[in-house]
Write a protein that holds these residues in place. Structure first.
Motif, PDB file in Angstrom:
ATOM      1  N   LEU A   1       0.793  -1.228   0.000  1.00 33.20           N
ATOM      2  CA  LEU A   1       0.000   0.000   0.000  1.00 33.20           C
ATOM      3  C   LEU A   1       0.826   1.278   0.000  1.00 33.20           C
ATOM      4  O   LEU A   1       0.400   2.297  -0.542  1.00 33.20           O
ATOM      5  CB  LEU A   1      -0.918   0.020   1.235  1.00 33.20           C
ATOM      6  CG  LEU A   1      -2.006  -1.042   1.293  1.00 33.20           C
ATOM      7  CD1 LEU A   1      -2.708  -0.965   2.643  1.00 33.20           C
ATOM      8  CD2 LEU A   1      -2.995  -0.857   0.167  1.00 33.20           C
ATOM      9  N   GLY A   2       1.984   1.260   0.643  1.00 34.07           N
ATOM     10  CA  GLY A   2       2.702   2.506   0.853  1.00 34.07           C
ATOM     11  C   GLY A   2       2.319   3.119   2.190  1.00 34.07           C
ATOM     12  O   GLY A   2       1.515   2.562   2.946  1.00 34.07           O
ATOM     13  N   PRO A   3       2.866   4.292   2.527  1.00 39.26           N
ATOM     14  CA  PRO A   3       2.783   4.801   3.897  1.00 39.26           C
ATOM     15  C   PRO A   3       1.466   5.421   4.313  1.00 39.26           C
ATOM     16  O   PRO A   3       1.036   5.258   5.453  1.00 39.26           O
ATOM     17  CB  PRO A   3       3.904   5.851   3.929  1.00 39.26           C
ATOM     18  CG  PRO A   3       4.001   6.329   2.518  1.00 39.26           C
ATOM     19  CD  PRO A   3       3.717   5.114   1.661  1.00 39.26           C
ATOM     20  N   HIS A   4       0.807   6.155   3.437  1.00 37.74           N
ATOM     21  CA  HIS A   4      -0.278   7.032   3.876  1.00 37.74           C
ATOM     22  C   HIS A   4      -1.475   6.270   4.434  1.00 37.74           C
ATOM     23  O   HIS A   4      -2.121   6.732   5.377  1.00 37.74           O
ATOM     24  CB  HIS A   4      -0.712   7.933   2.728  1.00 37.74           C
ATOM     25  CG  HIS A   4       0.379   8.851   2.272  1.00 37.74           C
ATOM     26  ND1 HIS A   4       0.801   9.934   3.019  1.00 37.74           N
ATOM     27  CD2 HIS A   4       1.171   8.824   1.165  1.00 37.74           C
ATOM     28  CE1 HIS A   4       1.790  10.541   2.383  1.00 37.74           C
ATOM     29  NE2 HIS A   4       2.033   9.898   1.264  1.00 37.74           N
ATOM     30  N   ASP A   5      -1.777   5.114   3.880  1.00 34.10           N
ATOM     31  CA  ASP A   5      -2.935   4.357   4.346  1.00 34.10           C
ATOM     32  C   ASP A   5      -2.699   3.693   5.692  1.00 34.10           C
ATOM     33  O   ASP A   5      -3.656   3.304   6.363  1.00 34.10           O
ATOM     34  CB  ASP A   5      -3.318   3.292   3.312  1.00 34.10           C
ATOM     35  CG  ASP A   5      -3.863   3.902   2.028  1.00 34.10           C
ATOM     36  OD1 ASP A   5      -4.600   4.897   2.127  1.00 34.10           O
ATOM     37  OD2 ASP A   5      -3.538   3.410   0.938  1.00 34.10           O
ATOM     38  N   LEU A   6      -1.431   3.529   6.083  1.00 38.86           N
ATOM     39  CA  LEU A   6      -1.146   2.802   7.317  1.00 38.86           C
ATOM     40  C   LEU A   6      -0.858   3.705   8.514  1.00 38.86           C
ATOM     41  O   LEU A   6      -1.050   3.300   9.653  1.00 38.86           O
ATOM     42  CB  LEU A   6       0.062   1.873   7.102  1.00 38.86           C
ATOM     43  CG  LEU A   6      -0.203   0.598   6.310  1.00 38.86           C
ATOM     44  CD1 LEU A   6       1.080  -0.187   6.142  1.00 38.86           C
ATOM     45  CD2 LEU A   6      -1.243  -0.269   7.012  1.00 38.86           C
ATOM     46  N   ILE A   7      -0.385   4.911   8.255  1.00 40.52           N
ATOM     47  CA  ILE A   7      -0.006   5.784   9.368  1.00 40.52           C
ATOM     48  C   ILE A   7      -1.186   6.009  10.319  1.00 40.52           C
ATOM     49  O   ILE A   7      -1.049   5.943  11.538  1.00 40.52           O
ATOM     50  CB  ILE A   7       0.529   7.132   8.842  1.00 40.52           C
ATOM     51  CG1 ILE A   7       1.918   6.941   8.237  1.00 40.52           C
ATOM     52  CG2 ILE A   7       0.597   8.159   9.972  1.00 40.52           C
ATOM     53  CD1 ILE A   7       2.475   8.168   7.546  1.00 40.52           C
ATOM     54  N   GLY A   8      -2.351   6.253   9.753  1.00 40.16           N
ATOM     55  CA  GLY A   8      -3.528   6.498  10.580  1.00 40.16           C
ATOM     56  C   GLY A   8      -3.952   5.297  11.400  1.00 40.16           C
ATOM     57  O   GLY A   8      -4.603   5.442  12.434  1.00 40.16           O
ATOM     58  N   THR A   9      -3.595   4.094  10.954  1.00 38.82           N
ATOM     59  CA  THR A   9      -3.932   2.881  11.696  1.00 38.82           C
ATOM     60  C   THR A   9      -2.952   2.626  12.825  1.00 38.82           C
ATOM     61  O   THR A   9      -3.338   2.272  13.946  1.00 38.82           O
ATOM     62  CB  THR A   9      -3.930   1.672  10.744  1.00 38.82           C
ATOM     63  OG1 THR A   9      -4.922   1.870   9.740  1.00 38.82           O
ATOM     64  CG2 THR A   9      -4.205   0.381  11.489  1.00 38.82           C
ATOM     65  N   LEU A  10      -1.663   2.820  12.553  1.00 36.15           N
ATOM     66  CA  LEU A  10      -0.638   2.450  13.525  1.00 36.15           C
ATOM     67  C   LEU A  10      -0.524   3.438  14.681  1.00 36.15           C
ATOM     68  O   LEU A  10      -0.196   3.035  15.805  1.00 36.15           O
ATOM     69  CB  LEU A  10       0.711   2.319  12.820  1.00 36.15           C
ATOM     70  CG  LEU A  10       0.863   1.033  12.005  1.00 36.15           C
ATOM     71  CD1 LEU A  10       2.061   1.108  11.092  1.00 36.15           C
ATOM     72  CD2 LEU A  10       0.990  -0.163  12.924  1.00 36.15           C
TER      73      LEU A  10
END
Length: 414
Positions: free
Chosen positions: A140-149
């Motif tokens: 996915l890359g970074p932007h979709d995961l930052i908000g989850t982690l």
């Protein structure tokens, strides 16, 4: 540079094939934008703008350029006058400050918090989530995961404050792994301030956990940031610190520190040291057999050490050698690892350009542009900027125009 490449590239991406066409189009655009039938940009003015001394446009012309290209003149190669502050500067500064506060919020929740019973099984739960996050990052890359982690880390921190004994130490260890991943995501997204902040959080938690493996891992993570900052000596310092007591850490830390130190050596222009460190890491790689849930890229990434060697060779300007390695590596990388594949292909294209094979470089980069837009990886965009610099000798040739067209989806989104 003998001419203003930034403005020329913007012109070609807009479909304006000549200075005359660009002057006419910008004139029409300005008259409509400003509601001024007298606004005019002449072909002679445009040719001067694309020359080595473009000067600075008038205030109204700067607004027209900004509206036409989505960039202010300083991003289009013009000579910025002293004291120039673009109209949106203060707004951008406030937005950056707000983003950084969002970044730090998850790690700086004030306490004490209300105590609660913490089940030891939660340590295993959070550890089991890590591998899924690592795989999602590749796809996915970074932007979709930052908000989850971020919120997950916040929960781990909250539980750590209530836990005791081995449960507390287990949560500290897993919290350090989450902080390291958040730091990496911000680094990949191009937010170095946030990346440095989270690398610091990782080191703090590793020290609190009194875990020598995690402390070494945190040092290597900080060295990765130093690599992106071009600080070869800093990279070497941190990697040597990670192995200060070599018998205290598992082989995986040795492999990680040696390969990252090789990047530091490449920044210091020492090819012999690059090869020595990568070869030494390769001899240790079969001994990596721990069950730690973090830092497993050396086992998970196909051709891991040859990826590092190829990257170092590319940084050293060894286009032929780097290209041969990238060809081997890319044959192993699965299509699902979109972000990593895009980064590797961008480096492969730069190697081709360095080896004076510009047509091959353009052919390779066509796929990369789509991946860069899809993943939003700033790291990939930086690799493409490196490619553009390597392709400057062919700037005025047809292949240079082909490159500008191939990269248009990326540059139009910046």
């Amino acid at each position: 540079m003998s001419r203003n490449d930034a403005l020329r590239a913007a012109r070609l991406k807009s479909g304006w094939r000549s200075a005359d066409a660009a002057a006419a189009a910008l004139t029409a655009h300005g008259r409509q934008l400003l509601d001024d039938p007298h606004f005019t940009v002449s072909p002679r003015t445009w040719r001067r703008w694309e020359g080595p001394r473009p000067g600075w446009p008038s205030e109204e012309t700067a607004l027209v350029l900004r509206d036409a290209f989505g960039k202010w003149p300083e991003s289009l190669g013009f000579t910025t006058p002293p004291g120039w502050i673009r109209p949106e500067h203060h707004e951008e500064t406030s937005m950056q400050a707000a983003r950084f506060l969002d970044v730090t919020a998850a790690a700086l929740v004030p306490g004490p918090l209300s105590r609660q019973q913490v089940d030891p099984a939660l340590v295993d739960y959070f550890q089991s989530q890590l591998e899924g996050h690592y795989r999602a990052d590749m796809m996915l890359g970074p932007h979709d995961l930052i908000g989850t982690l971020g919120p997950q880390y916040q929960l781990i921190d909250k539980l750590t404050r209530s836990a005791t004994g081995e449960t507390r130490r287990g949560l500290l260890r897993v919290g350090a792994a989450y902080a390291a991943l958040v730091g990496w995501l911000y680094q990949d997204a191009g937010d170095m301030s946030a990346a440095v902040f989270w690398r610091g959080i990782t080191q703090e938690i590793a020290l609190r956990a009194r875990d020598p493996h995690l402390i070494g891992y945190a040092m290597v993570n900080s060295a990765v940031v130093r690599t992106d900052l071009g600080d070869g000596a800093g990279v070497v310092d941190l990697c040597e610190a990670a192995l200060d007591e070599p018998a205290a850490v598992v082989p995986k830390i040795h492999v990680m520190a040696m390969q990252q130190q090789a990047h530091g050596a490449s920044l210091l222009r020492d090819r012999a040291e690059v090869d020595r460190l990568i070869d030494q890491a390769a001899r240790l790689l079969p001994r990596v057999d721990d069950d730690l849930p973090w830092g497993n890229a050396c086992r998970r990434t196909p051709g891991y050490l040859e990826v590092q060697r190829a990257t170092c060779y590319g940084r050293l300007g060894l286009g032929v050698e780097a290209g041969a390695l990238w060809e081997e590596v890319l044959a192993l990388v699965p299509a699902t690892a979109r972000r990593d594949r895009g980064v590797y292909m961008a480096r492969y294209a730069t190697a081709a350009a360095t080896a004076r094979q510009p047509e091959q470089a353009v052919e390779i980069v066509r796929e990369v542009a789509a991946i860069a837009v899809e993943t939003g990886s700033a790291r990939m965009r930086r690799e493409l900027e490196t490619l553009e610099r390597a392709m400057r000798p062919w700037h005025d040739a047809p292949v240079g125009q082909d490159l500008a067209e191939a990269l248009a989806p990326v540059t139009e989104g910046t």
